[in-house]
Design a protein around this motif. Structure first.
Motif, PDB file in Angstrom:
ATOM      1  N   GLY A 135      47.083  -2.674 -30.870  1.00  0.00           N
ATOM      2  CA  GLY A 135      46.807  -3.781 -31.778  1.00  0.00           C
ATOM      3  C   GLY A 135      45.399  -3.719 -32.324  1.00  0.00           C
ATOM      4  O   GLY A 135      44.664  -2.741 -32.122  1.00  0.00           O
ATOM      5  N   GLU A 136      45.011  -4.787 -33.010  1.00  0.00           N
ATOM      6  CA  GLU A 136      43.692  -4.834 -33.637  1.00  0.00           C
ATOM      7  C   GLU A 136      43.075  -6.228 -33.576  1.00  0.00           C
ATOM      8  O   GLU A 136      42.149  -6.548 -34.306  1.00  0.00           O
ATOM      9  N   GLY A 137      43.585  -7.066 -32.678  1.00  0.00           N
ATOM     10  CA  GLY A 137      43.104  -8.445 -32.591  1.00  0.00           C
ATOM     11  C   GLY A 137      41.634  -8.557 -32.232  1.00  0.00           C
ATOM     12  O   GLY A 137      40.918  -9.407 -32.783  1.00  0.00           O
ATOM     13  N   SER A 138      41.171  -7.722 -31.313  1.00  0.00           N
ATOM     14  CA  SER A 138      39.755  -7.795 -30.919  1.00  0.00           C
ATOM     15  C   SER A 138      38.856  -7.420 -32.085  1.00  0.00           C
ATOM     16  O   SER A 138      37.840  -8.087 -32.341  1.00  0.00           O
ATOM     17  N   LYS A 139      39.208  -6.345 -32.791  1.00  0.00           N
ATOM     18  CA  LYS A 139      38.388  -5.915 -33.927  1.00  0.00           C
ATOM     19  C   LYS A 139      38.391  -6.970 -35.031  1.00  0.00           C
ATOM     20  O   LYS A 139      37.346  -7.267 -35.621  1.00  0.00           O
ATOM     21  N   ASN A 140      39.567  -7.527 -35.307  1.00  0.00           N
ATOM     22  CA  ASN A 140      39.663  -8.509 -36.380  1.00  0.00           C
ATOM     23  C   ASN A 140      38.906  -9.782 -36.029  1.00  0.00           C
ATOM     24  O   ASN A 140      38.230 -10.380 -36.883  1.00  0.00           O
ATOM     25  N   ALA A 141      38.991 -10.203 -34.770  1.00  0.00           N
ATOM     26  CA  ALA A 141      38.264 -11.399 -34.333  1.00  0.00           C
ATOM     27  C   ALA A 141      36.759 -11.162 -34.366  1.00  0.00           C
ATOM     28  O   ALA A 141      35.988 -12.061 -34.727  1.00  0.00           O
ATOM     29  N   LEU A 142      36.336  -9.948 -34.007  1.00  0.00           N
ATOM     30  CA  LEU A 142      34.909  -9.638 -34.047  1.00  0.00           C
ATOM     31  C   LEU A 142      34.392  -9.690 -35.481  1.00  0.00           C
ATOM     32  O   LEU A 142      33.295 -10.208 -35.744  1.00  0.00           O
ATOM     33  N   SER A 143      35.182  -9.177 -36.417  1.00  0.00           N
ATOM     34  CA  SER A 143      34.796  -9.263 -37.822  1.00  0.00           C
ATOM     35  C   SER A 143      34.682 -10.720 -38.262  1.00  0.00           C
ATOM     36  O   SER A 143      33.753 -11.099 -38.991  1.00  0.00           O
ATOM     37  N   ALA A 144      35.612 -11.567 -37.805  1.00  0.00           N
ATOM     38  CA  ALA A 144      35.560 -12.999 -38.134  1.00  0.00           C
ATOM     39  C   ALA A 144      34.350 -13.668 -37.493  1.00  0.00           C
ATOM     40  O   ALA A 144      33.741 -14.565 -38.096  1.00  0.00           O
ATOM     41  N   LEU A 145      33.986 -13.240 -36.295  1.00  0.00           N
ATOM     42  CA  LEU A 145      32.774 -13.764 -35.660  1.00  0.00           C
ATOM     43  C   LEU A 145      31.541 -13.407 -36.501  1.00  0.00           C
ATOM     44  O   LEU A 145      30.600 -14.197 -36.596  1.00  0.00           O
ATOM     45  N   GLY A 146      31.572 -12.229 -37.107  1.00  0.00           N
ATOM     46  CA  GLY A 146      30.488 -11.864 -38.022  1.00  0.00           C
ATOM     47  C   GLY A 146      30.418 -12.802 -39.207  1.00  0.00           C
ATOM     48  O   GLY A 146      29.332 -13.188 -39.653  1.00  0.00           O
ATOM     49  N   ALA A 147      31.598 -13.188 -39.717  1.00  0.00           N
ATOM     50  CA  ALA A 147      31.639 -14.129 -40.842  1.00  0.00           C
ATOM     51  C   ALA A 147      31.080 -15.488 -40.436  1.00  0.00           C
ATOM     52  O   ALA A 147      30.396 -16.159 -41.212  1.00  0.00           O
ATOM     53  N   ALA A 148      31.363 -15.898 -39.196  1.00  0.00           N
ATOM     54  CA  ALA A 148      30.818 -17.172 -38.700  1.00  0.00           C
ATOM     55  C   ALA A 148      29.312 -17.071 -38.496  1.00  0.00           C
ATOM     56  O   ALA A 148      28.562 -17.998 -38.828  1.00  0.00           O
TER      57      ALA A 148
END
Length: 266
Positions: free
Chosen positions: A143-156
């Motif tokens: 999967g890619e949930g960790s990578k996608n969430a980390l990218s979203a954390l960058g947006a935050a």
């Protein structure tokens, strides 16, 4: 009937039979040619399909491309490629360093039990908070949930350090943190839904666009590599106080004792 007429009839019948055989032979030839042509087309189609599949399978994934892309670092970061995240305005030299993975259930437990207390220590000026986030569970579980969430954390984080901490807390909350084997965090809409629980991110178009467009995907890959390259971190969460790894606290009392033992608080 005269003999001559009988012979003529037989001759005519033989001629008709010969002509019919010739026509049948021509029809059979045409049919064979059509079958051969169809077979060739079928083979070419299969070969083309296999070739297309091979090409597609050899295409780099979104995240492989991100790993090579130019990094857009979020605001409120420093260091090479913006992989240093240090939150807190205090002049203290004390630093608490958290190493986490967005899909990590033990990280969720830590954040739910002690995360608010950790963040309060930052607000009170007891220490600065450094955060390094990895994505190794995507590799372990698929999967890619960790990578996608980390990218979203960058947006935050690009919105503000406070939004980053609040969003991280929401990601790890009992309400929104998925089972470790689930890849819910790979869904941009789900990440935006979680963002809507944070005041600074609710209906924040800039944050939402960054999540959907993967603005911080390359940064996420660099942050993940920084995590992987940290030699004394082998699991999550790993917690350091002033560069020394501590036993993960299970309660607020354990955390307060760890701070005291490290000389951070009296």
């Amino acid at each position: 009937m005269s003999k001559r007429n009988t012979q003529a009839s037989k001759q005519a019948a033989r001629e008709r039979l010969r002509e019919e055989r010739e026509r049948q032979a021509k029809r059979d030839k045409v049919r064979r040619q059509l079958i051969v042509a169809a077979s060739i087309v079928g083979v070419l189609a299969i070969a083309g399909g296999i070739g297309y599949a091979v090409v597609q399978n050899n295409q780099p994934t979104k995240w492989e491309e991100a790993a090579k892309a130019t990094v857009v670092a979020p605001a409120n970061t420093s260091g090479k490629d913006g992989t240093t995240v240090l939150v807190g305005d205090s002049k203290t030299d004390n630093v608490v360093h958290l190493y986490e993975d967005p899909r990590c259930p033990a990280c969720a437990t830590f954040e739910q039990n002690i995360g608010e207390t950790v963040n309060k220590g930052v607000q009170d000026g007891d220490y600065k908070l450094s955060v390094t986030i990895g994505t190794f569970l995507d590799g372990n579980l698929g999967g890619e949930g960790s990578k996608n969430a980390l990218s979203a954390l960058g947006a935050a984080l690009n919105v503000s350090p406070e939004a980053f901490l609040d969003y991280k807390a929401a990601l790890y909350s009992a309400e929104y943190h998925p089972e470790e084997s689930s890849d819910d965090l790979a869904d941009d809409a789900y990440l935006i839904k979680i963002g809507d629980t944070v005041d600074a991110l609710k209906n924040n178009k800039k944050f939402q666009d960054a999540v959907e467009q993967g603005t911080y995907d390359a940064w996420a890959m660099k942050m993940s590599k920084t995590f992987d390259d940290t030699e004394d971190v082998s699991s999550t969460p790993t917690i350091k106080i002033n560069d020394k790894v501590i036993t993960n606290p299970g309660t607020v009392a354990d955390w307060e004792k760890a701070l005291k033992d490290a000389g951070v608080t009296e």
